[in-house]
Design a protein around this motif. Sequence first.
Motif, PDB file in Angstrom:
ATOM      1  N   THR A 190      72.803  21.451  40.358  1.00  0.00           N
ATOM      2  CA  THR A 190      73.036  20.461  39.319  1.00  0.00           C
ATOM      3  C   THR A 190      74.004  21.003  38.269  1.00  0.00           C
ATOM      4  O   THR A 190      74.086  22.213  38.028  1.00  0.00           O
ATOM      5  N   LYS A 191      74.741  20.071  37.652  1.00  0.00           N
ATOM      6  CA  LYS A 191      75.727  20.438  36.643  1.00  0.00           C
ATOM      7  C   LYS A 191      75.173  20.317  35.231  1.00  0.00           C
ATOM      8  O   LYS A 191      75.924  20.334  34.258  1.00  0.00           O
ATOM      9  N   LEU A 192      73.850  20.142  35.120  1.00  0.00           N
ATOM     10  CA  LEU A 192      73.245  20.005  33.804  1.00  0.00           C
ATOM     11  C   LEU A 192      73.312  21.317  33.044  1.00  0.00           C
ATOM     12  O   LEU A 192      73.382  22.407  33.638  1.00  0.00           O
ATOM     13  N   CYS A 193      73.224  21.190  31.727  1.00  0.00           N
ATOM     14  CA  CYS A 193      73.182  22.389  30.894  1.00  0.00           C
ATOM     15  C   CYS A 193      71.855  23.098  31.089  1.00  0.00           C
ATOM     16  O   CYS A 193      70.919  22.548  31.655  1.00  0.00           O
ATOM     17  N   SER A 194      71.766  24.310  30.581  1.00  0.00           N
ATOM     18  CA  SER A 194      70.572  25.115  30.836  1.00  0.00           C
ATOM     19  C   SER A 194      69.307  24.472  30.278  1.00  0.00           C
ATOM     20  O   SER A 194      68.233  24.536  30.900  1.00  0.00           O
ATOM     21  N   ARG A 195      69.416  23.811  29.097  1.00  0.00           N
ATOM     22  CA  ARG A 195      68.215  23.186  28.501  1.00  0.00           C
ATOM     23  C   ARG A 195      67.726  22.020  29.355  1.00  0.00           C
ATOM     24  O   ARG A 195      66.526  21.893  29.609  1.00  0.00           O
ATOM     25  N   GLU A 196      68.671  21.152  29.792  1.00  0.00           N
ATOM     26  CA  GLU A 196      68.279  20.010  30.602  1.00  0.00           C
ATOM     27  C   GLU A 196      67.828  20.451  31.995  1.00  0.00           C
ATOM     28  O   GLU A 196      66.933  19.859  32.581  1.00  0.00           O
ATOM     29  N   LYS A 197      68.470  21.497  32.481  1.00  0.00           N
ATOM     30  CA  LYS A 197      68.047  22.022  33.774  1.00  0.00           C
ATOM     31  C   LYS A 197      66.631  22.583  33.698  1.00  0.00           C
ATOM     32  O   LYS A 197      65.856  22.466  34.648  1.00  0.00           O
ATOM     33  N   PHE A 198      66.310  23.185  32.538  1.00  0.00           N
ATOM     34  CA  PHE A 198      64.943  23.685  32.349  1.00  0.00           C
ATOM     35  C   PHE A 198      63.930  22.530  32.366  1.00  0.00           C
ATOM     36  O   PHE A 198      62.839  22.647  32.933  1.00  0.00           O
ATOM     37  N   LYS A 199      64.280  21.398  31.722  1.00  0.00           N
ATOM     38  CA  LYS A 199      63.382  20.237  31.718  1.00  0.00           C
ATOM     39  C   LYS A 199      63.171  19.709  33.136  1.00  0.00           C
ATOM     40  O   LYS A 199      62.052  19.379  33.535  1.00  0.00           O
ATOM     41  N   LEU A 200      64.282  19.625  33.887  1.00  0.00           N
ATOM     42  CA  LEU A 200      64.173  19.151  35.266  1.00  0.00           C
ATOM     43  C   LEU A 200      63.329  20.100  36.103  1.00  0.00           C
ATOM     44  O   LEU A 200      62.456  19.673  36.879  1.00  0.00           O
ATOM     45  N   THR A 201      63.562  21.407  35.901  1.00  0.00           N
ATOM     46  CA  THR A 201      62.787  22.404  36.656  1.00  0.00           C
ATOM     47  C   THR A 201      61.305  22.327  36.296  1.00  0.00           C
ATOM     48  O   THR A 201      60.429  22.411  37.157  1.00  0.00           O
ATOM     49  N   SER A 202      61.016  22.156  35.003  1.00  0.00           N
ATOM     50  CA  SER A 202      59.627  22.058  34.562  1.00  0.00           C
ATOM     51  C   SER A 202      58.936  20.834  35.154  1.00  0.00           C
ATOM     52  O   SER A 202      57.797  20.917  35.622  1.00  0.00           O
ATOM     53  N   LEU A 203      59.652  19.692  35.146  1.00  0.00           N
ATOM     54  CA  LEU A 203      59.071  18.474  35.712  1.00  0.00           C
ATOM     55  C   LEU A 203      58.827  18.622  37.209  1.00  0.00           C
ATOM     56  O   LEU A 203      57.760  18.246  37.716  1.00  0.00           O
ATOM     57  N   LEU A 204      59.794  19.211  37.919  1.00  0.00           N
ATOM     58  CA  LEU A 204      59.625  19.421  39.349  1.00  0.00           C
ATOM     59  C   LEU A 204      58.457  20.363  39.640  1.00  0.00           C
ATOM     60  O   LEU A 204      57.692  20.159  40.591  1.00  0.00           O
ATOM     61  N   ASN A 205      58.335  21.419  38.836  1.00  0.00           N
ATOM     62  CA  ASN A 205      57.229  22.353  39.028  1.00  0.00           C
ATOM     63  C   ASN A 205      55.871  21.651  38.864  1.00  0.00           C
ATOM     64  O   ASN A 205      54.928  21.905  39.620  1.00  0.00           O
ATOM     65  N   GLN A 206      55.788  20.785  37.855  1.00  0.00           N
ATOM     66  CA  GLN A 206      54.541  20.052  37.644  1.00  0.00           C
ATOM     67  C   GLN A 206      54.241  19.106  38.810  1.00  0.00           C
ATOM     68  O   GLN A 206      53.089  19.017  39.266  1.00  0.00           O
ATOM     69  N   LEU A 207      55.267  18.402  39.286  1.00  0.00           N
ATOM     70  CA  LEU A 207      55.075  17.477  40.407  1.00  0.00           C
ATOM     71  C   LEU A 207      54.671  18.225  41.675  1.00  0.00           C
ATOM     72  O   LEU A 207      53.765  17.804  42.405  1.00  0.00           O
ATOM     73  N   ILE A 208      55.360  19.347  41.928  1.00  0.00           N
ATOM     74  CA  ILE A 208      55.022  20.144  43.119  1.00  0.00           C
ATOM     75  C   ILE A 208      53.611  20.697  43.005  1.00  0.00           C
ATOM     76  O   ILE A 208      52.842  20.705  43.977  1.00  0.00           O
ATOM     77  N   PHE A 209      53.272  21.187  41.804  1.00  0.00           N
ATOM     78  CA  PHE A 209      51.905  21.696  41.587  1.00  0.00           C
ATOM     79  C   PHE A 209      50.874  20.607  41.853  1.00  0.00           C
ATOM     80  O   PHE A 209      49.856  20.849  42.522  1.00  0.00           O
ATOM     81  N   PHE A 210      51.126  19.413  41.345  1.00  0.00           N
ATOM     82  CA  PHE A 210      50.184  18.310  41.539  1.00  0.00           C
ATOM     83  C   PHE A 210      50.052  17.945  43.021  1.00  0.00           C
ATOM     84  O   PHE A 210      48.935  17.831  43.540  1.00  0.00           O
ATOM     85  N   ILE A 211      51.168  17.758  43.711  1.00  0.00           N
ATOM     86  CA  ILE A 211      51.127  17.346  45.116  1.00  0.00           C
ATOM     87  C   ILE A 211      50.464  18.419  45.975  1.00  0.00           C
ATOM     88  O   ILE A 211      49.647  18.116  46.857  1.00  0.00           O
ATOM     89  N   ASP A 212      50.806  19.681  45.735  1.00  0.00           N
ATOM     90  CA  ASP A 212      50.216  20.768  46.532  1.00  0.00           C
ATOM     91  C   ASP A 212      48.699  20.814  46.372  1.00  0.00           C
ATOM     92  O   ASP A 212      47.964  20.976  47.351  1.00  0.00           O
ATOM     93  N   ASN A 213      48.223  20.692  45.133  1.00  0.00           N
ATOM     94  CA  ASN A 213      46.786  20.767  44.901  1.00  0.00           C
ATOM     95  C   ASN A 213      46.063  19.512  45.385  1.00  0.00           C
ATOM     96  O   ASN A 213      44.914  19.594  45.843  1.00  0.00           O
ATOM     97  N   LEU A 214      46.720  18.364  45.297  1.00  0.00           N
ATOM     98  CA  LEU A 214      46.121  17.143  45.840  1.00  0.00           C
ATOM     99  C   LEU A 214      45.961  17.257  47.361  1.00  0.00           C
ATOM    100  O   LEU A 214      44.916  16.898  47.914  1.00  0.00           O
ATOM    101  N   GLN A 215      46.988  17.784  48.008  1.00  0.00           N
ATOM    102  CA  GLN A 215      46.913  17.952  49.459  1.00  0.00           C
ATOM    103  C   GLN A 215      45.832  18.977  49.832  1.00  0.00           C
ATOM    104  O   GLN A 215      45.067  18.758  50.789  1.00  0.00           O
ATOM    105  N   TYR A 216      45.751  20.059  49.089  1.00  0.00           N
ATOM    106  CA  TYR A 216      44.731  21.077  49.384  1.00  0.00           C
ATOM    107  C   TYR A 216      43.329  20.497  49.179  1.00  0.00           C
ATOM    108  O   TYR A 216      42.414  20.760  49.972  1.00  0.00           O
TER     109      TYR A 216
END
Length: 671
Positions: free
Chosen positions: A495-521
Motif C-alpha cells: 500500500t502507498k499509505l503513509c506510516s500512520r494510516e498504514k498502522f491503522k490498516l494493520t491494526s484493523l486487519l490484526n483485529q479481524l484476523i484475531f477474531f476470525i481465527d479465534n471464532l474458527q478455533y
Amino acid sequence: MIHEVLLSCLNLQSKYLSLEDFTATDVSTFLHPCEKLVLQDIITIINLLRDIEKFAKVCGSNNSVNRNVVIFDTDEPLQKGLYLKAFANGIDTVLKDYFDNITALEQNYLKNPTNFSLLFIYRNLKTYEPLALYLRKLIRVIRSQKLHGCEIMQFLHQNAEHGDQKIRAAIKTLQLAVNVVFFKQLTHWILYAKIIDTYGEFFIQCSEGNINSAAESDTSKCASTESGKHASTITTLSKVASTYADIWRYEICYELLPHYLPTGWAEKVLFIGQTILIFKADANKHKILTQNWSKTEHTDLEDESSLSNEKEHIYFGKIQMLQNDEELNVQHYESIVNEIKAYLTTRLSEIAINQADLVQQLKLIKEYFLLGRGELFLEFLRLTYEIGKDKYNENKVHDFVKAFESAAHGVGVSEDLERFSLSIAKPLMHSSNPKELEHNYLHYMQLNYKINWPLHLLFSPKVIDNYNILFRFLLLIKKMQFELHMMWCNKVRRTKLCSREKFKLTSLLNQLIFFIDNLQYYIQVDVLESQFSILLNTIQNKADFEEIQKAHTIFLANILSLCFLLTNEESNKLNINQFIVSQSNNPIYNILIDIFSVCDNLSNVLRQDLCGMIIKDYIDQQDERFSMLMDQLINYLIGLKTNPTTTPLSQLLLRLDFNHWFSTKKKKLFA
C-alpha cells in the motif's frame, strides 16, 4: 292390523310405510283415541329406524351411485371411505338384535294372535327408541362435521361411555367394526410398509412432493459420468435411490390421529414402517443387481439384509389381539409397538455399526460437512479465489465443481469423491434479481452425500440440509480467514499509505484476523470436537439405533445452536453485501454476519485503486463499526455465559477478550 304393524317394523328398507294408511281419516274413525296416539308413536319409532337403516345400506353399500341419496333433510353426500362403510356395517350389526326380536314377535303372533295388542308391540318398540335416537345423533354429527377416516374412531371413543347398557354395547360394536379397518392398515404398514388407503383415511399419509433431492443429485451425477455398457445399470440404480427417498414421503397427519393415541406412539409406528421400507429397498437393489451380476456374488448380502427373520406371523398375531380388545387399552397398543420397535432398533444398530460402518461415515461427514479436512477446503478456496469475484455465469458453476475435484486430487482424497460431490443450488441459477448473481456462489453451495444403507434413517433430507447450513457457514468463515491473509500479503505490504494510516490498516486487519481465527478455533475445537466425542461415546457403548438417532439429533441441534445457526429459514434474505442475513431473534448470528461484511467491504475497497484519503476515511469507518459490533457481541456473550447449557460460549468469550483488550478499547472509545 297387528300383523301389518309387525311387517312394517321388519320392512325398514321400503320406500313407503303402509302403516301410515291406518292414520287416514276414513280409517282412524274405527280406532280408539288411545290407539291413535300409540299408532302415531309406533310410526315415529319405525321412521326413525328406517332413516338409520337407510344410512347403513347407502353408506355400507359398494354401489357408489347410492351414496348421493338424501337420508336426512339438508344432507350433503359424505366423503367415501372404508371407516364410514365399517361404521354403517356396524349399525347393521347393532340392529340385528332388533330384527331378531321383531321376528320372534311375529312368529308368536302367528301362533297365538289373540294374546297380542297394539300396546304390547309399542312397549317392545319403546325399548329400542333410546338406542335409535342415539344412533341418529351419531349419524347427524358425522354428517354435520364431515368426519372422515380415523376421525370416526376418535368420535366413537368420545361417546363410548354411556349409562344405558344397550347403548354402551352398541358403541363397542361400532368401535370393533371400525377398528377392523384401522388394524388392517396398521398391520400392512408395520409389517410390510404398505399403505392400503384409497381414500386418505389413515393417520400416516404419503406426500408426493417430499423427495430426497440429495439422492436424486447423486444418481444424476453418477449417470453423467458413466456411459456405454453401464447405462442400464445406472438407470436401475436410480430407481433404487428414489426408493430410498420414498421413506421421507410418508408423514403423520395429526388431524387424523385419534387423540387417545399419543403422538409418540404414532412416531414409533412411522419409524417402524420407514425401517421396513429401507430393508425392502435394499432387497430390491439386490434383486436388480442380480440381473446384472452373478448370483454367487451377492448371496451373503441378502442374508445380512434380513430384518424380521421371518417373525412377521408373531407380530401379526399380536396386532390382531388388539383388534379383539373391547376395552381399547392404550397401554396394549404401546407395549406391542414398543416391542416391535425395540427389535428393529437393535437389529438396525447391529447392521449400522457392523455392516454400514456408522463410525467411519460420521467421521467422513465431520471431515467434509464440518470442514475437518481444512487443507482440502483451503486448496478449494485458493483455486476459486478469483472465480468467486466474477459475475454469475453457468460455466462458473462447472468451474467450482471442477475446482473441488482438483482440490481433492491435490490433497490426496480423490477416493472420497464417489461419496461427496459439490453442487450449486438451483435458486441461484433461476434468480431474476441481477444483484443476487454477484459474489454469492458460496451461499448456494451444497455438498451431496451418498448415504450408506441403511443409514438413510439417520441422515434424512432435513438432516443433510442442516449439515449444508453448517457447511456454508464454516466455509464462509474459512473464506473470510483466507481473504484476510491474502489482503495482508498482497495489499498491506504494497500500500502507498503513509506510516500512520498504514498502522491503522494493520491494526484493523490484526483485529479481524484475531477474531476470525479465534471464532474458527472455538467452533472446530470447543464445539465440534467436544460434541462429536459425546456422539461417538454413545455409539461405542453399543446403544440401540433409537438411542443413536436421538444422540445424533442432539449432536446436530447442539452444534447448530452453539454456532448461532438456529434461525428461521423462511426469513433469510440477501443484503446488499450478498451475505445471507437472518431476521430471526438470533442477534449473535446477525453480528457475525455484519463482521463478515466488514471484512468483505474492506477487501473490496483495497482491491480498487483509490486515493489515500478515501481509503483512510473508509478504514476509520470500518474500524469504528467493528469496535461497535465487538462491543455488542461481548455484551451478548457475557449475558449468555451464566446459562449452564451454554458453557462453550464462555470459552468463546475468554478467547476473544482474554486480556480485556476489547473491553478496555470500548471504555477508551466512549470516554
